[in-house]
Design a protein around this motif. Structure first.
Motif, short mmCIF file in Angstrom:
data_model
loop_
_atom_site.label_atom_id
_atom_site.label_comp_id
_atom_site.label_asym_id
_atom_site.label_seq_id
_atom_site.Cartn_x
_atom_site.Cartn_y
_atom_site.Cartn_z
N GLU A 98 -1.77 89.37 49.28
CA GLU A 98 -0.93 88.51 48.47
C GLU A 98 0.27 87.95 49.23
OE1 GLU A 98 -0.64 88.51 44.44
OE2 GLU A 98 -2.66 88.04 45.10
N ASN A 99 0.95 88.80 49.99
CA ASN A 99 2.16 88.37 50.67
C ASN A 99 2.46 89.34 51.81
OD1 ASN A 99 4.72 87.58 51.47
ND2 ASN A 99 5.40 87.16 49.39
N SER A 119 -1.67 93.93 48.15
CA SER A 119 -0.33 93.39 48.35
C SER A 119 -0.22 92.69 49.71
CB SER A 119 0.72 94.49 48.20
OG SER A 119 0.75 95.31 49.35
N THR A 178 4.27 89.14 54.60
CA THR A 178 5.65 89.31 55.03
C THR A 178 6.40 90.26 54.11
OG1 THR A 178 5.43 86.96 55.39
CG2 THR A 178 7.52 87.93 55.97
N ARG A 179 6.16 90.09 52.80
CA ARG A 179 6.83 90.97 51.86
C ARG A 179 6.39 92.42 52.05
NH1 ARG A 179 11.40 92.10 49.87
NH2 ARG A 179 11.37 93.16 47.88
N ALA A 180 5.09 92.61 52.31
CA ALA A 180 4.59 93.96 52.55
C ALA A 180 5.30 94.58 53.76
CB ALA A 180 3.08 93.95 52.76
N VAL A 181 5.50 93.78 54.81
CA VAL A 181 6.22 94.28 55.98
C VAL A 181 7.64 94.67 55.60
CG1 VAL A 181 7.16 93.66 58.25
CG2 VAL A 181 4.84 92.99 57.65
N SER A 182 8.28 93.79 54.82
CA SER A 182 9.68 94.07 54.48
C SER A 182 9.81 95.25 53.52
CB SER A 182 10.35 92.82 53.90
OG SER A 182 9.98 92.65 52.56
N LEU A 183 8.70 95.66 52.90
CA LEU A 183 8.73 96.87 52.09
C LEU A 183 8.44 98.10 52.95
CD1 LEU A 183 6.93 95.78 48.80
CD2 LEU A 183 9.37 96.08 49.17
N GLY A 184 8.29 97.88 54.25
CA GLY A 184 8.14 99.01 55.17
C GLY A 184 6.70 99.38 55.48
N TYR A 185 5.74 98.58 55.04
CA TYR A 185 4.34 98.90 55.34
C TYR A 185 3.99 98.44 56.76
CZ TYR A 185 3.60 100.08 50.48
OH TYR A 185 3.68 100.68 49.26
N SER A 186 3.40 99.33 57.54
CA SER A 186 2.93 98.91 58.87
C SER A 186 1.59 98.22 58.67
CB SER A 186 2.80 100.09 59.81
OG SER A 186 2.47 101.25 59.10
N VAL A 187 1.68 96.93 58.42
CA VAL A 187 0.54 96.13 57.98
C VAL A 187 -0.64 96.26 58.94
CG1 VAL A 187 -0.18 93.73 57.72
CG2 VAL A 187 1.88 94.55 56.59
N VAL A 245 -2.27 98.63 48.17
CA VAL A 245 -1.48 98.15 49.31
C VAL A 245 -2.23 97.01 50.02
CG1 VAL A 245 -0.43 98.79 51.52
CG2 VAL A 245 -0.35 100.38 49.62
#
Lengths: 261, 330
Positions: B200-201, B197, B203-212, B194
């Protein structure tokens, strides 16, 4: 091709709705008083000329941007003040206009990263990577459903543009979203990929709501149940494709003639 | 489908053997090193290598450039020194005190820093670390300019006398190996995936639901704790803790080591630390000013080996052949 009929005949319920959505950037109003209802088991298109505010609407709905005014409701819950990752966990998942994959991870890993959180395999820093092999079955299924099985071990950065978009759709589906927001899913794709992606979207929309921004009007015509036309941040017309495409204001907006209706 | 996955596994096997051989040779070198080199120099090297690896967990694997890691390194040195000298705790417990102190400090600094990105993140970590520096300068327990001197090494587990250089060396080596093993596990875990990821990206991690933010904070605290392990160890090796270790130059030095060795590689920072520490040691007695020489070395490396020494090796033909393929964009 005819528009796919939803699996159930009951009146489609609203799963995502926005009321009086507005977003100002300094003195510029990118989105103004937009009301939107997205229904379960329907494909809803958001179209409009460049700069009409389509992507801003997406960013507002997924909470990547905070609206200046207005409310957003997802599955009966007010999400106007909710953080974007929370919104994603509630079942509203988006794709991006510029393809959003993890470039240095393989196709398999891209999909597995998406599967990790819903399968509670994201915070374990003490477990070996092989723990993620438990996700391989689901990952393979998703990869196959978008036709990427030959590229399963390819690094995402090496894929063609169209394949990257398809991979992004697979990672988006991995979350089993209830509402899917696709920002120009067919942009830059070859003809064959367009047909395949349209088929995937049609399939996906049997059980969930889809809202998509799309420029390819023939795709919109065959795929979408409902069309909303945006211009300069405002809703210009709404209805099914036939109604909307007959609307003289829409024609003017798309033909780019100077006459005002 | 299963066929392709099997292929992937077969492809991985031979590099695995190569890497095991490399690891074995490296460990053997470290075990035999005190026969050829001065133990205190080796221990210093190991402490800084561990420090750089812990720092790289954040820079290389999460994509966060902290400019305040000296606070955790020097802070842990103070905590361990104080615990061992004033409370009379055994060395192993003293190091744990350093680790927990650094983790706590990391939680506080990280909490504020992760709210910002890029250069702002670096500046906030720098500012908070400087605040800690001035705290150390003024506070009573650090003894200001003098530092905590003549820290006893004590007896490991109550029996092994650590004043014996050989004993101390193998103790340091053991802690070093444990530290590296922990970092390796974190990197190669579901959590590490994670983190990658997010690097790497995001914004994409956020949109996959990860609380970055939570993941970044967790990585920050882990990095701080492991840095504390190195700092506490160093206090025992040199038997003192001073302001040098909490100064901003130390934060800069660890960045230098990591970049020299190769960010985003597990062992790169070890080589980077080795190079910098060796240079410092040999140049300390010469007429050349050390900072100028390390500066020149750094410039040459940045110009010629952008991926760092180990990163370049991984990307070279030989490295690829041996299966060290390394993917990290710069």
């Amino acid at each position: 091709m005819a528009v796919a009929t939803p699996l159930v005949n009951e009146a489609p319920r609203v799963v995502l709705s926005a009321r009086g959505l507005r977003r100002d950037f300094g003195g510029f109003t990118a989105v103004k008083d937009v009301d939107l209802d997205v229904h379960h088991a329907r494909v809803h298109a958001l179209i409009g000329p460049n700069g009409a505010g389509k992507t801003t609407v997406f960013n507002l709905l997924t909470k990547f941007l905070q609206p200046t005014h207005g409310t957003i409701t997802l599955l009966g819950e007010d999400i106007t003040k909710t953080a974007p990752d929370k919104v994603a966990r509630m079942g509203l998942v988006r794709s991006f206009q510029i393809s959003a994959v993890f470039p240095h991870l393989t196709v398999l890993d891209n999909v597995r990263v998406a599967l990790q959180r819903p399968n509670r395999l994201a915070t374990q820093f003490w477990k070996p990577l092989s723990a993620l092999d438990a996700l391989n079955g689901k990952a393979e299924e998703l990869i196959r459903s978008v036709g990427l099985e030959k590229e399963v071990n390819a690094v995402a950065a090496d894929l063609s543009y169209g394949r990257k978009r398809v991979l992004e759709i697979a990672t988006t589906l991995a979350l089993e979203p209830k509402v899917l927001l696709l920002d120009e899913p067919m942009a830059g794709m070859g003809h064959e990929d367009v047909g395949m992606v349209a088929e995937i979207i049609r399939e996906v929309a049997r059980e969930r709501a889809v809202l998509m921004v799309e420029h390819n009007l023939s795709v919109v015509a065959t795929l979408c149940h409902h069309v909303t036309v945006l211009q300069r941040g405002e809703i210009l017309a709404e209805g099914d494709y036939a109604t909307v495409s007959e609307d003289p204001r829409v024609r003017t907006a798309y033909m780019g003639t100077e006459e005002t209706s | 489908m299963t066929l392709t996955l099997d292929l992937a596994k077969r492809k991985e096997r031979s590099p695995f053997i190569v890497q095991t051989v490399f690891l074995g040779v490296g460990l053997a070198c470290l075990l035999l090193a005190p026969l050829f080199f001065y133990p205190v120099f080796l221990m210093k090297l190991l402490c800084f290598a561990l420090f750089a690896c812990a720092f790289n967990l954040l820079l290389g694997y999460t994509g966060l450039l902290s400019f305040g890691h000296a606070a955790f390194f020097g802070g842990a040195a103070y905590f361990t020194a104080h615990a061992v000298k004033e409370w009379g705790v055994p060395p192993e417990l003293g190091i744990l005190v350093g680790v927990f102190g650094a983790a706590l400090l990391g939680a506080v600094i990280g909490f504020f820093a992760i709210r910002r990105q890029g250069i702002y993140f670096a500046m906030i970590t720098l500012a908070l670390a400087q605040m800690f520096y001035f705290f150390c300068l003024q506070s009573g327990f650090t003894r200001g300019e003098d530092g905590i001197q003549s820290v006893p090494r004590g007896h490991l587990l109550g029996v092994i006398d650590l004043l014996q250089p050989t004993n101390m060396y193998y103790f340091v080596l053991t802690v070093f190996v444990i530290g590296i093993a922990i970092i390796w596990r974190i990197i190669n875990s579901p959590f590490g995936m994670v983190l990658k990821s997010i690097r790497e990206n995001e914004t994409r991690a956020v949109s996959l639901g990860y609380s970055v933010r939570n993941y970044k904070l967790a990585a920050f605290v882990m990095s701080a704790a492991l840095t504390g392990l190195a700092g506490g160890l160093k206090a025992l090796v040199f038997q003192f803790a001073t302001l040098t270790d909490v100064s901003w130059q130390m934060s800069g030095e660890v960045i230098l080591m990591t970049l020299l060795g190769g960010i985003g590689t597990l062992i790169g920072p070890i080589f980077g630390a080795g190079l910098v520490v060796t240079l410092q040691n040999y140049l300390a007695t010469s007429e050349f000013p050390v900072t100028i020489i390390t500066g020149v070395v750094f410039m040459v490396c940045v110009l010629l080996f952008r991926r760092g020494i180990v990163g370049e090796f991984y990307n070279s033909r030989l490295g690829r052949k041996l299966g060290f393929e390394h993917r990290h964009k710069h």
